[in-house]
Design a protein around this motif. Structure first.
Motif, mmCIF file in Angstrom:
data_model
loop_
_atom_site.group_PDB
_atom_site.id
_atom_site.type_symbol
_atom_site.label_atom_id
_atom_site.label_comp_id
_atom_site.label_asym_id
_atom_site.label_seq_id
_atom_site.Cartn_x
_atom_site.Cartn_y
_atom_site.Cartn_z
ATOM 1 N N MET A 151 39.039 28.597 52.064
ATOM 2 C CA MET A 151 39.117 29.493 50.920
ATOM 3 C C MET A 151 38.909 30.935 51.378
ATOM 4 O O MET A 151 37.995 31.223 52.144
ATOM 5 C CB MET A 151 38.065 29.100 49.891
ATOM 6 C CG MET A 151 38.142 29.884 48.643
ATOM 7 S SD MET A 151 36.997 29.162 47.437
ATOM 8 C CE MET A 151 36.960 30.462 46.278
ATOM 9 N N ARG A 152 39.760 31.810 50.924
ATOM 10 C CA ARG A 152 39.689 33.221 51.281
ATOM 11 C C ARG A 152 38.612 33.936 50.470
ATOM 12 O O ARG A 152 38.497 33.712 49.268
ATOM 13 C CB ARG A 152 41.026 33.858 50.941
ATOM 14 C CG ARG A 152 41.676 34.553 52.095
ATOM 15 C CD ARG A 152 43.053 34.916 51.722
ATOM 16 N NE ARG A 152 43.089 36.338 51.451
ATOM 17 C CZ ARG A 152 44.169 37.009 51.211
ATOM 18 N NH1 ARG A 152 45.324 36.398 51.148
ATOM 19 N NH2 ARG A 152 44.135 38.287 51.011
ATOM 20 N N TYR A 185 39.243 39.886 41.719
ATOM 21 C CA TYR A 185 38.296 40.730 42.452
ATOM 22 C C TYR A 185 36.876 40.527 41.946
ATOM 23 O O TYR A 185 36.663 40.200 40.783
ATOM 24 C CB TYR A 185 38.635 42.218 42.256
ATOM 25 C CG TYR A 185 40.008 42.607 42.713
ATOM 26 C CD1 TYR A 185 40.263 42.888 44.045
ATOM 27 C CD2 TYR A 185 41.067 42.703 41.805
ATOM 28 C CE1 TYR A 185 41.532 43.259 44.469
ATOM 29 C CE2 TYR A 185 42.330 43.066 42.224
ATOM 30 C CZ TYR A 185 42.553 43.337 43.554
ATOM 31 O OH TYR A 185 43.811 43.697 43.971
ATOM 32 N N ASP A 186 35.906 40.802 42.827
ATOM 33 C CA ASP A 186 34.516 40.947 42.410
ATOM 34 C C ASP A 186 34.350 42.398 41.985
ATOM 35 O O ASP A 186 34.682 43.314 42.749
ATOM 36 C CB ASP A 186 33.558 40.629 43.561
ATOM 37 C CG ASP A 186 33.505 39.150 43.880
ATOM 38 O OD1 ASP A 186 33.698 38.332 42.967
ATOM 39 O OD2 ASP A 186 33.266 38.810 45.052
ATOM 40 N N ILE A 187 33.858 42.641 40.781
ATOM 41 C CA ILE A 187 33.770 43.990 40.239
ATOM 42 C C ILE A 187 32.388 44.580 40.497
ATOM 43 O O ILE A 187 31.364 43.985 40.146
ATOM 44 C CB ILE A 187 34.089 43.987 38.735
ATOM 45 C CG1 ILE A 187 35.543 43.546 38.543
ATOM 46 C CG2 ILE A 187 33.825 45.359 38.116
ATOM 47 C CD1 ILE A 187 35.967 43.391 37.115
#
Length: 92
Positions: free
Chosen positions: A1-2, A51-53
């Motif tokens: 997993m990326r 995305y992680d915000i």
């Protein structure tokens, strides 16, 4: 997993503006309120899928907390916050 990439966003005059719009989240400020538009919240909701915000700001936690709480109430996860003194909160 990326691993997910981080999306780091500034608050004042990027996400927050001085003009109120319909359904905007009002964010109290030192001298006046700022507003987070409903369309911005919708866009962040879509972006959180990829995305992680993170939020970066020259505000204190006291001034940033209403933004984070408003986003969370509308289903947007904030992964972390970088504050005025360089402190990193994650997750808030």
């Amino acid at each position: 997993m990326r691993p997910r990439r981080a999306l780091v966003l500034d608050l004042d005059y990027t996400l927050l503006h001085l003009e109120a719009t319909a359904s905007a989240i009002e964010i109290p400020g030192r001298t006046r309120s700022a507003y987070l538009a409903a369309e911005t919240v919708d866009a962040l909701s879509d972006l959180q899928e990829r995305y992680d915000i993170f939020l970066a700001t020259a505000r204190s936690w006291y001034g940033t907390r209403p933004v984070v709480e408003g986003l969370v109430l509308r289903g947007v996860t904030v992964t972390g916050v970088v504050l005025e003194d360089g402190a990193l909160l994650g997750p808030p």
